[in-house]
Design an enzyme around this catalytic site. Structure first.
Site, PDB file in Angstrom:
ATOM      1  N   ASP A  76      36.970 -28.158 -12.637  1.00  0.00           N
ATOM      2  CA  ASP A  76      38.340 -27.956 -13.127  1.00  0.00           C
ATOM      3  C   ASP A  76      39.097 -26.960 -12.251  1.00  0.00           C
ATOM      4  O   ASP A  76      38.521 -26.187 -11.501  1.00  0.00           O
ATOM      5  CB  ASP A  76      38.351 -27.505 -14.592  1.00  0.00           C
ATOM      6  CG  ASP A  76      37.496 -26.273 -14.848  1.00  0.00           C
ATOM      7  OD1 ASP A  76      36.537 -26.030 -14.093  1.00  0.00           O
ATOM      8  OD2 ASP A  76      37.772 -25.547 -15.827  1.00  0.00           O
ATOM      9  N   GLU A 134      34.994 -25.243 -16.896  1.00  0.00           N
ATOM     10  CA  GLU A 134      34.356 -23.941 -16.721  1.00  0.00           C
ATOM     11  C   GLU A 134      35.352 -22.815 -16.926  1.00  0.00           C
ATOM     12  O   GLU A 134      35.005 -21.755 -17.457  1.00  0.00           O
ATOM     13  CB  GLU A 134      33.754 -23.844 -15.307  1.00  0.00           C
ATOM     14  CG  GLU A 134      32.905 -22.588 -15.076  1.00  0.00           C
ATOM     15  CD  GLU A 134      33.715 -21.325 -14.773  1.00  0.00           C
ATOM     16  OE1 GLU A 134      33.266 -20.229 -15.147  1.00  0.00           O
ATOM     17  OE2 GLU A 134      34.797 -21.436 -14.168  1.00  0.00           O
ATOM     18  N   GLU A 135      36.605 -23.044 -16.530  1.00  0.00           N
ATOM     19  CA  GLU A 135      37.607 -21.981 -16.595  1.00  0.00           C
ATOM     20  C   GLU A 135      37.937 -21.548 -18.017  1.00  0.00           C
ATOM     21  O   GLU A 135      38.494 -20.474 -18.230  1.00  0.00           O
ATOM     22  CB  GLU A 135      38.886 -22.413 -15.865  1.00  0.00           C
ATOM     23  CG  GLU A 135      38.740 -22.570 -14.354  1.00  0.00           C
ATOM     24  CD  GLU A 135      38.464 -21.265 -13.626  1.00  0.00           C
ATOM     25  OE1 GLU A 135      38.488 -20.194 -14.270  1.00  0.00           O
ATOM     26  OE2 GLU A 135      38.213 -21.315 -12.412  1.00  0.00           O
ATOM     27  N   HIS A 358      41.508 -16.943  -7.713  1.00  0.00           N
ATOM     28  CA  HIS A 358      42.646 -17.087  -8.636  1.00  0.00           C
ATOM     29  C   HIS A 358      43.968 -16.664  -7.992  1.00  0.00           C
ATOM     30  O   HIS A 358      44.987 -16.621  -8.681  1.00  0.00           O
ATOM     31  CB  HIS A 358      42.413 -16.330  -9.947  1.00  0.00           C
ATOM     32  CG  HIS A 358      41.276 -16.863 -10.766  1.00  0.00           C
ATOM     33  ND1 HIS A 358      41.174 -16.661 -12.131  1.00  0.00           N
ATOM     34  CD2 HIS A 358      40.201 -17.618 -10.447  1.00  0.00           C
ATOM     35  CE1 HIS A 358      40.072 -17.237 -12.584  1.00  0.00           C
ATOM     36  NE2 HIS A 358      39.470 -17.826 -11.572  1.00  0.00           N
TER      37      HIS A 358
END
Length: 385
Positions: A76, A134-135, A358
């Site tokens: 993701d 996962e995020e 990020h």
């Protein structure tokens, strides 16, 4: 053998990573990514099943006698507007692969090609977990609920890491990533006119005091020999300049490597919240959500991984790295079976791969993809043997 086979597939791995990067998708909505992974596994002749909505599990040597190993990659992306300017830049506005999951999926596909080619020499079964979400720390649990791994002997995952130089790998035993839990505190006061504060219970004041009081948890309740984080990342209260707010909402996260400290965080937050709110005649409620547990590498599996890294890169390729307070839901795999989360260096300032995860300009040195793919395959070979 592994290095040579991976080298032959280097362009394939890079091209897959760039395709995934161009079409990033949010958690549990990785529809295109999942479809492409299924298409590639089909081309390889690797049987698979779709679980957890968009998750894919491939099988090499299914039910073959010997050990069983789980290889996992997440897929993701993040709600970040990309600013890299690369030719394969995200085409989905407001979405970006800013954490390397595009590379993870591409590397596992590359490893699948290599392992499938030498499957007759493998002393056991390989399961390929392409994991969604996962995020938001929900994908691993959902996959493991639908496809249990209790009968597996080990697991292995890679995280590309921009803080490590390309060509270096960290596979130390012990805690590697922290628990990552979420809290919301709702403070209820009494609203009123800004000129008449004595008639009110100001939620802004109470919330502000609470934020300051929460800072003493780590400094005065946790041993200085331990690691702990309590962060308030969001504070919302009030509607206009002359209205005293009747409610404040604080949202934040806790981090630690110690399971006992993790289990205590909720009750500590509740105590501090109650004490602070009582002082100001307000009331407060703590909503605590358990996210990910600490990622702890198994000692024996770490030794195998060290050997695998040496085979690929030599001893110079091994780099010890401090554990980090980021979270990873691979922890749920590690709770079921022993394994390793490896950090593969992807940083290289000369290629603009020196931004943190990020970040809107996050990038990787794509030479790291060949290293990671080889490590997936070499570790599998060494573990099963």
């Amino acid at each position: 053998m592994i290095k040579k086979l991976v080298e032959q597939n280097k362009n394939y791995i890079i091209n897959m990573r760039r395709e995934f990067h161009k079409y990033p998708e949010p958690s549990f909505q990785e529809f295109r990514t999942s479809k492409r992974i299924q298409e590639e596994l089909t081309k390889m002749g690797i049987p698979f099943k779709v679980i957890a909505g968009t998750g894919v599990v491939g099988f090499i040597n299914k039910d073959k006698k010997g050990k069983k190993i789980i290889l996992r990659a997440d897929m993701d992306a993040l709600q970040v507007q990309e600013c890299t300017g690369v030719e394969y830049c995200s085409t989905n506005i407001g979405m970006m692969h800013a954490c390397g999951h595009d590379g993870h999926s591409a590397m596992l596909l590359g490893a699948a090609k290599v392992l499938n080619e030498i499957k007759d020499t493998l002393a056991g079964e390989v399961r390929l977990f392409f994991q969604p979400a996962e995020e938001i720390a929900q994908g691993a649990l959902k996959m493991l609920e639908e496809e249990p791994i209790d009968n597996a002997d080990g697991c292995f995952a890679i995280h590309l890491w921009s803080d490590l130089p390309c060509g270096k790998v960290s596979v130390e035993a012990g805690p590697r990533m922290a628990s990552a839990d979420i809290f919301e505190i709702v403070v209820n006061g009494k609203g009123g006119h800004g000129s008449l504060p004595h008639q009110t219970i100001d939620a802004v004041v109470v919330g502000s005091a609470l934020i300051m009081n929460l800072q003493s948890i780590v400094s005065r309740e946790i041993s200085p020999l331990e690691s702990g984080v309590v962060t308030v990342g969001s504070f919302h209260s009030g509607t206009r300049f002359n209205v005293i707010a009747n409610q404040a909402i604080l949202k934040g996260t806790t981090r630690t490597f110690n399971p006992e400290i993790r289990n205590n965080f909720k009750s500590i937050l509740e105590r501090v919240t109650k004490g602070t709110c009582d002082t100001y005649r307000a009331s407060g409620q703590v909503n605590y959500t358990y996210g990910t547990a600490p990622c702890i590498n198994d000692e024996n599996c770490s030794k195998i991984a060290l050997k695998s890294v040496e085979t690929i890169l030599g001893k110079d390729g091994i780099l010890k790295m401090e554990k980090i307070t980021g979270g990873e839901d691979f922890c749920y795999f590690l709770e079921k079976v022993p394994g390793v989360l490896a950090f593969v260096g992807a940083g290289n300032p000369s290629k603009d791969a020196n931004y943190p995860h990020h970040h809107e300009k996050f990038a990787i040195d794509e030479d790291s993809l060949e290293i990671g793919t080889a490590l997936y395959a070499q570790y599998t070979l060494d573990f099963l043997s």
